[in-house]
Scaffold this motif. Structure first.
Motif, short mmCIF file in Angstrom:
data_model
loop_
_atom_site.label_atom_id
_atom_site.label_comp_id
_atom_site.label_asym_id
_atom_site.label_seq_id
_atom_site.Cartn_x
_atom_site.Cartn_y
_atom_site.Cartn_z
N TYR B 6 7.52 24.65 -27.75
CA TYR B 6 8.56 24.13 -26.97
C TYR B 6 9.83 24.58 -27.15
CZ TYR B 6 11.98 20.31 -26.19
OH TYR B 6 12.87 19.41 -25.91
N PHE B 7 10.81 24.72 -26.10
CA PHE B 7 12.11 25.28 -26.36
C PHE B 7 13.26 24.50 -25.58
CE2 PHE B 7 12.32 28.14 -22.55
CZ PHE B 7 13.71 28.06 -22.20
N THR B 8 14.14 24.13 -26.27
CA THR B 8 15.24 23.41 -25.74
C THR B 8 15.96 24.03 -24.82
OG1 THR B 8 15.48 22.71 -28.10
CG2 THR B 8 16.96 21.73 -26.84
N SER B 9 16.32 23.34 -23.76
CA SER B 9 17.04 23.73 -22.64
C SER B 9 18.48 23.82 -23.14
CB SER B 9 17.20 22.98 -21.34
OG SER B 9 18.25 23.18 -20.59
N ASP B 19 18.35 29.69 -19.44
CA ASP B 19 17.07 29.23 -19.52
C ASP B 19 15.98 30.06 -18.76
OD1 ASP B 19 18.22 27.10 -20.91
OD2 ASP B 19 17.45 25.47 -19.65
N TYR B 36 8.55 19.99 -18.05
CA TYR B 36 9.58 19.56 -18.64
C TYR B 36 9.27 18.65 -19.73
CZ TYR B 36 12.62 21.38 -15.02
OH TYR B 36 13.36 22.01 -14.07
N LYS B 37 9.99 18.62 -20.91
CA LYS B 37 9.45 17.84 -21.81
C LYS B 37 10.96 17.45 -22.76
CE LYS B 37 6.31 16.86 -25.57
NZ LYS B 37 5.44 17.63 -26.82
N GLY B 38 11.35 16.36 -22.94
CA GLY B 38 12.44 15.76 -23.45
C GLY B 38 13.88 16.66 -22.80
N ILE B 39 14.49 17.08 -23.66
CA ILE B 39 15.46 18.21 -23.18
C ILE B 39 15.34 19.41 -23.09
CG2 ILE B 39 17.36 16.49 -23.78
CD1 ILE B 39 17.79 18.22 -26.29
N GLY B 40 14.09 20.02 -22.92
CA GLY B 40 13.45 21.33 -22.96
C GLY B 40 12.35 21.55 -21.99
N TYR B 41 11.61 22.73 -22.41
CA TYR B 41 10.30 23.03 -21.62
C TYR B 41 9.31 23.15 -22.58
CZ TYR B 41 14.35 24.54 -18.67
OH TYR B 41 15.44 24.83 -17.93
N GLU B 42 7.98 22.69 -22.26
CA GLU B 42 6.62 23.01 -23.01
C GLU B 42 5.91 24.32 -22.36
OE1 GLU B 42 4.09 20.05 -25.28
OE2 GLU B 42 3.27 20.20 -23.36
#
Lengths: 107, 176
Positions: B6-9, B19, B36-42
């Motif tokens: 996971y990495f946060t945008s 990004d 997209y996952k939460g406030i980032g990317y999976e």
């Protein structure tokens, strides 16, 4: 007349392509082909402009039977706007031609 | 089981390019973004890919999705994922594919759409920050303390909203 604002180059090309009923990506390929690959319209720019042209009533949905390839065409309003901008561009070119001819005759 | 990461945008208003560069680097090492996952990317571990990424922002009306994604596909851009809350769409294409925006005007409009979407948050936080500040000044005793806490909360919410607004305005002016 507010509707006769100057068209951007992209919009000019797109409207010219829609003079005949066509779907979005036929517009992209036709512009690329007819300009010898010099002008390429990106999909995001094309989509944005299509939506704007619909709102302005310059183009209208012509055939939506294929949801991936919706066909649009110029409206009468769109035609007259395009023609108006075409004349404006012709004048520009004419002006440059006169200028360059003058340059040659001075040599 | 697929290995995921996971990495946060960095926030699309501030670091859209950042990004996209990070997604590209990850993809070249076989970490491919899936959603997209939460406030980032999976990302999922797979084959390395040499691809460029692009983000577009459009609210797609019902029945427009097919046409929209077909246009991108035709231009060589494969749809990766969409965030329905923010109307952001992530695309990937082989390195060197023509950009999704080909002119300045529509690029500017994309930033304007993003800016318009955060305006309610800007106005609400600015409004409540001012209101709670005034109430804090003109109320006495315990109530004043309550409004002070509320004021600080709204101030803290207002700062990122205003920063986004400034960042987008700056990016727009640089384009124009």
């Amino acid at each position: 007349m507010k509707s006769f604002v100057q068209l951007t180059d992209s919009v000019f090309y797109i409207m010219a392509a829609f003079a005949q009923p066509k779907h979005g990506y036929a517009v992209m390929s036709e512009i690329e082909e007819l300009t010898g690959g010099e002008v390429k319209i990106g999909p995001a720019s094309l989509y944005t402009n299509i939506k704007k042209l619909i709102v302005e009533e310059y183009i209208v949905l012509y055939d939506e039977s294929d949801s991936r390839r919706k066909v649009y065409t110029l409206t009468d309003k769109g035609r007259s706007v395009l023609r108006h901008d075409m004349v404006r561009r012709q004048k520009m070119i004419h002006f440059a031609q006169i200028g360059l001819q003058g340059e040659i005759s001075h040599d | 089981m697929t290995k995921t990461k996971y990495f946060t945008s960095g926030g699309i208003a501030f670091s859209e390019k950042g990004d996209l560069t990070r997604l590209k680097k990850f993809a070249s090492k076989g970490w491919n973004v899936k959603r997209y996952k939460g406030i980032g990317y999976e990302l999922e571990k797979g084959e390395p890919e040499e691809v460029d990424f692009s983000i577009d922002i459009h609210h797609l009306a019902e029945g427009d999705e097919d046409e929209y994604f077909a246009m991108f596909e035709y231009a060589g851009w494969e749809h990766v994922c969409t965030n329905n809350h923010t109307n952001t769409h992530l695309f990937k294409a082989p390195v060197g594919t023509e950009p999704i925006y080909s002119d300045k005007e529509t690029k500017v409009e994309k930033l304007l759409r993003l800016q318009n979407s955060i305006m309610p948050a800007v106005w609400i936080t600015v409004g409540f920050t001012i209101i709670t500040y005034v109430l804090m000044l003109f109320s006495g005793g315990a109530m004043s303390a309550v409004f002070e806490v509320l004021f600080i909360i709204f101030l803290m919410l207002m700062v990122p909203c205003i920063s986004m607004y400034i960042a987008l305005t700056y990016r727009r002016l640089r384009l124009q």
